[in-house]
Design a protein around this motif. Structure first.
Motif, short mmCIF file in Angstrom:
data_model
loop_
_atom_site.label_atom_id
_atom_site.label_comp_id
_atom_site.label_asym_id
_atom_site.label_seq_id
_atom_site.Cartn_x
_atom_site.Cartn_y
_atom_site.Cartn_z
N ARG A 149 -1.45 12.60 -5.66
CA ARG A 149 -1.36 12.13 -4.28
C ARG A 149 -0.88 10.69 -4.23
N SER A 150 -1.43 9.83 -5.08
CA SER A 150 -1.01 8.42 -5.07
C SER A 150 0.44 8.28 -5.55
N GLU A 151 0.87 9.12 -6.49
CA GLU A 151 2.26 9.09 -6.93
C GLU A 151 3.20 9.48 -5.79
N GLU A 152 2.84 10.51 -5.02
CA GLU A 152 3.67 10.92 -3.89
C GLU A 152 3.69 9.84 -2.81
N TYR A 153 2.56 9.20 -2.59
CA TYR A 153 2.51 8.11 -1.62
C TYR A 153 3.42 6.96 -2.05
N ASP A 154 3.39 6.62 -3.34
CA ASP A 154 4.27 5.56 -3.85
C ASP A 154 5.74 5.93 -3.68
N ASN A 155 6.08 7.20 -3.92
CA ASN A 155 7.47 7.64 -3.74
C ASN A 155 7.92 7.49 -2.29
N ILE A 156 7.07 7.81 -1.36
CA ILE A 156 7.44 7.69 0.06
C ILE A 156 7.59 6.23 0.45
N GLN A 183 4.72 15.17 5.45
CA GLN A 183 4.57 15.35 4.01
C GLN A 183 3.25 14.76 3.54
N MET A 184 2.84 13.64 4.08
CA MET A 184 1.59 13.01 3.66
C MET A 184 0.39 13.85 4.06
#
Length: 187
Positions: A149-156, A183-184
């Motif tokens: 989840r934190s990796e996806e947040y960083d990508n966004i 997406q989040m």
């Protein structure tokens, strides 16, 4: 020939009505409630008197009762305002009153009750609920997915930073913000 057909249909209809009245007389009486209209029940009264919970309490006060039966379509809805009666509903007869009605649309929508949301309460539903809470929605699974989840947040966030660096129109940016918020919530 047509008159004979109509006569037979009317006789079968009369027998059906008589049997229906005979079979329904064996059911225990329902709590008091407003007189429902045929087919639609008390839907018009509920829509006319908003908010509905105040209308239900007003009906209970008018009828001087703590339990009220309101017919909504073909379904009888029982409203309870007394704690002792509510405890009897929730503890003693939980299996009867908490189950969802078995409908063809729920069966078809859920592909034969393969999901937890539309399945009627029973052994199958209890097993699905146990698996759902112990395996999928557990705290361990939540911690396990924290890095993803934190990796996806960083990508966004990185995507937005790059978009702002190269310039972007406000309309396109609002569309991208909406898409990223969707997406989040999925993540």
């Amino acid at each position: 020939m047509i008159t004979l057909f109509l006569l037979l249909v009317s006789i079968f209809y009369m027998v059906y009505i008589m049997l229906n009245k005979f079979l329904s007389s064996n059911q225990p009486p329902l709590p008091p409630g407003p007189t429902p209209l045929p087919y639609i029940g008390s839907i018009i009264s509920m829509l006319r008197n908003k908010p509905t919970f105040r209308w239900i309490h007003r009906m209970m006060d008018e009828m001087n009762t703590n339990i009220l039966c309101i017919r909504v379509g073909k379904v009888h809805v029982i409203a309870v305002s007394d704690t002792e009666i509510a405890l009897e509903f929730l503890k003693d007869t939980n299996g009867i009153f908490s189950s969802r009605p078995d409908t063809m649309s729920a069966y078809l929508t859920s592909d034969g009750y393969l999901n937890t949301a539309l399945a009627p309460m029973g052994d199958h539903w209890k097993k699905m609920k146990k698996i759902l809470f112990n395996e999928i929605l557990s705290g361990a699974r939540h911690k396990w997915l924290l890095n993803k989840r934190s990796e996806e947040y960083d990508n966004i966030v990185r995507y937005f930073m790059c978009t702002f660096a190269y310039g972007c129109s406000c309309v396109r940016m609002s569309i991208e913000c909406k898409m990223s918020s969707e997406q989040m919530t999925r993540v």
